[in-house]
Design an enzyme around this catalytic site. Structure first.
Site, mmCIF file in Angstrom:
data_model
loop_
_atom_site.group_PDB
_atom_site.id
_atom_site.type_symbol
_atom_site.label_atom_id
_atom_site.label_comp_id
_atom_site.label_asym_id
_atom_site.label_seq_id
_atom_site.Cartn_x
_atom_site.Cartn_y
_atom_site.Cartn_z
ATOM 1 N N GLY A 9 -4.285 2.163 -0.806
ATOM 2 C CA GLY A 9 -3.128 2.872 -0.228
ATOM 3 C C GLY A 9 -3.532 4.201 0.392
ATOM 4 O O GLY A 9 -4.706 4.583 0.382
ATOM 5 N N ASP A 32 -6.526 -3.454 -6.011
ATOM 6 C CA ASP A 32 -5.317 -3.509 -5.180
ATOM 7 C C ASP A 32 -4.885 -4.968 -5.086
ATOM 8 O O ASP A 32 -5.603 -5.864 -5.517
ATOM 9 C CB ASP A 32 -5.570 -2.903 -3.784
ATOM 10 C CG ASP A 32 -4.286 -2.280 -3.208
ATOM 11 O OD1 ASP A 32 -4.300 -1.086 -2.871
ATOM 12 O OD2 ASP A 32 -3.260 -2.983 -3.155
ATOM 13 N N ILE A 33 -3.712 -5.192 -4.509
ATOM 14 C CA ILE A 33 -3.147 -6.550 -4.463
ATOM 15 C C ILE A 33 -3.987 -7.471 -3.578
ATOM 16 O O ILE A 33 -3.971 -8.683 -3.746
ATOM 17 C CB ILE A 33 -1.678 -6.501 -3.953
ATOM 18 C CG1 ILE A 33 -0.965 -7.837 -4.162
ATOM 19 C CG2 ILE A 33 -1.623 -6.064 -2.497
ATOM 20 C CD1 ILE A 33 -0.642 -8.146 -5.606
ATOM 21 N N ARG A 34 -4.757 -6.874 -2.674
ATOM 22 C CA ARG A 34 -5.696 -7.670 -1.858
ATOM 23 C C ARG A 34 -6.928 -6.824 -1.588
ATOM 24 O O ARG A 34 -6.921 -5.604 -1.808
ATOM 25 C CB ARG A 34 -5.042 -8.121 -0.551
ATOM 26 C CG ARG A 34 -4.639 -6.994 0.400
ATOM 27 C CD ARG A 34 -3.947 -7.571 1.632
ATOM 28 N NE ARG A 34 -2.639 -8.157 1.248
ATOM 29 C CZ ARG A 34 -1.545 -7.417 1.088
ATOM 30 N NH1 ARG A 34 -1.588 -6.109 1.224
ATOM 31 N NH2 ARG A 34 -0.396 -7.983 0.743
ATOM 32 N N ASP A 50 -2.720 -7.587 -9.388
ATOM 33 C CA ASP A 50 -1.279 -7.417 -9.169
ATOM 34 C C ASP A 50 -0.761 -6.454 -10.225
ATOM 35 O O ASP A 50 -0.729 -6.791 -11.413
ATOM 36 C CB ASP A 50 -0.572 -8.785 -9.276
ATOM 37 C CG ASP A 50 0.951 -8.646 -9.136
ATOM 38 O OD1 ASP A 50 1.625 -9.695 -9.106
ATOM 39 O OD2 ASP A 50 1.450 -7.495 -9.079
ATOM 40 N N TYR A 140 13.589 4.397 -3.662
ATOM 41 C CA TYR A 140 12.294 4.998 -4.019
ATOM 42 C C TYR A 140 12.517 6.247 -4.893
ATOM 43 O O TYR A 140 11.893 6.410 -5.935
ATOM 44 C CB TYR A 140 11.567 5.365 -2.721
ATOM 45 C CG TYR A 140 10.270 6.101 -2.868
ATOM 46 C CD1 TYR A 140 10.181 7.441 -2.479
ATOM 47 C CD2 TYR A 140 9.133 5.475 -3.355
ATOM 48 C CE1 TYR A 140 8.990 8.131 -2.585
ATOM 49 C CE2 TYR A 140 7.938 6.162 -3.464
ATOM 50 C CZ TYR A 140 7.871 7.487 -3.069
ATOM 51 O OH TYR A 140 6.684 8.164 -3.170
HETATM 52 C C1 VAH Z 1 7.597 8.740 1.725
HETATM 53 N N1 VAH Z 1 5.357 9.703 1.952
HETATM 54 O O1 VAH Z 1 7.849 9.198 2.821
HETATM 55 C C2 VAH Z 1 6.360 9.275 0.991
HETATM 56 C C3 VAH Z 1 6.719 10.466 0.144
HETATM 57 C C4 VAH Z 1 7.958 12.622 0.043
HETATM 58 C C5 VAH Z 1 7.581 11.490 0.896
HETATM 59 O O2 VAH Z 1 7.326 10.089 -1.028
HETATM 60 O O3 VAH Z 1 8.286 7.895 1.198
#
Ligand code: VAH
Length: 308
Positions: A9, A32-34, A50, A140
């Protein structure tokens, strides 16, 4: 040994390279997953893993005699709005698996990234305090706020040594970011060099807390290397470096590429950005484990353009 979950990532790629340069390639297991790119696969041990599969994570931890886990796998803000349940499940299941391995003493120390996304529209927008109103409006952000609660619970209830940082938007030249709202600040450098123009998906006044990746890696290793008794906050530390809006980063780029043109076509990510603070108070991180940001916007712009 160290295990990095999500090593391919945006943060994981640089974190893996940095930790391998410090501890030696074979002390740092990337996963990582791949599979990753050639550089990643040739620079040390790699496991296709995974993060949602507890048995698979446990098997890698035991076989490689892992002591420290950096859990960098997550679905970021923009993508998680497209796949809410997948985002929630990935972000939470992976955290529970690692916290439970630590609870069962199969690993000694855990790093887990949180984000300014834990803050919402009702949070004070400037110099956002460490402790404040947090009503995140994104999947998120909800997953990161919940994850912080669980990290603190596992520390208080089971003594798990988990440490966390609320990253601002991160900017790097080594990897393309995936699915974030702050990613305009990475795309803009690539497009400035290739096309000398950029159509920005946020409006010109959208000021957000940002950080160059070198500072983020320094903070990540810094909090993990700090003596346990110095870590007073076990949900997640505010962390700050700079705040800017698309117009300001465009002005910084124009100092190197005078003909660079930016235009604005806000999309669904504008509402996500509008829910986040503009600047962060990170005095606890400075006090508890000596955090200090190094990069300014112009220094970052020069480094980004020189390296891309
Ligand atoms: C996003 N780069 O944009 C991430 C981060 C604060 C932003 O969590 O989701």
């Amino acid at each position: 040994r160290i295990l990095i979950i999500g090593a391919c990532g945006q943060i994981g790629t640089e974190l893996t390279a940095y930790l391998r340069s410090i501890h030696g390639n074979h002390k740092v297991i990337a996963s990582d997953i791949r599979e990753g790119d050639a550089a990643m696969m040739q620079s040390g041990p790699f496991e296709v893993l995974d993060a949602m599969d507890y048995d698979a994570v446990e098997e890698v931890v035991i076989r490689h005699e892992i002591t420290d886990v950096y859990l960098m796998a997550a679905m970021l803000s923009a993508t998680a709005e497209k796949f809410p349940m997948k985002g929630w499940n990935l972000n939470m299941d992976s955290l529970f698996h690692v916290l439970n391995l630590a609870k069962d003493k199969k690993v000694d120390k855990v790093f887990w990234p949180s984000s300014i996304a834990v803050f919402g529209p009702s949070t004070p927008k400037t110099d956002t305090p460490q402790r404040t109103v947090m009503e995140p409006t994104t999947v998120y952000g909800i997953s990161k706020q919940t994850g912080e609660r669980w990290c603190e619970y596992y520390y208080n209830r089971y003594g798990v040594d988990v440490r966390s940082i609320r990253y601002p938007g991160l900017i790097s030249y080594k990897t393309l970011p995936g699915g974030g709202t702050t990613d305009y600040a990475v795309d803009i450098y690539h497009k400035a060099l290739k096309h000398k123009k950029y159509i920005c998906f946020l409006n010109s006044e959208t000021t957000l807390p940002m950080m160059f990746m070198d500072d983020a890696i320094k903070a990540t290793v810094g909090i993990m290397d700090a003596p346990k008794e110095n870590i007073k906050i076990r949900c997640s530390y505010n962390l700050a470096s700079m705040s800017f809006n698309p117009e300001e980063i465009a002005e910084s780029i124009k100092k190197h590429i005078p003909e660079f043109q930016i235009s604005y076509e806000p999309d669904f990510r504008q509402a996500i950005a509008d829910s986040w603070p503009q600047s962060i108070d990170d005095s606890e991180a400075q006090r508890d484990w000596g955090w200090k940001s190094e990069f300014t916007l112009d220094e970052m712009t020069k480094t980004m353009l020189d390296n891309l």
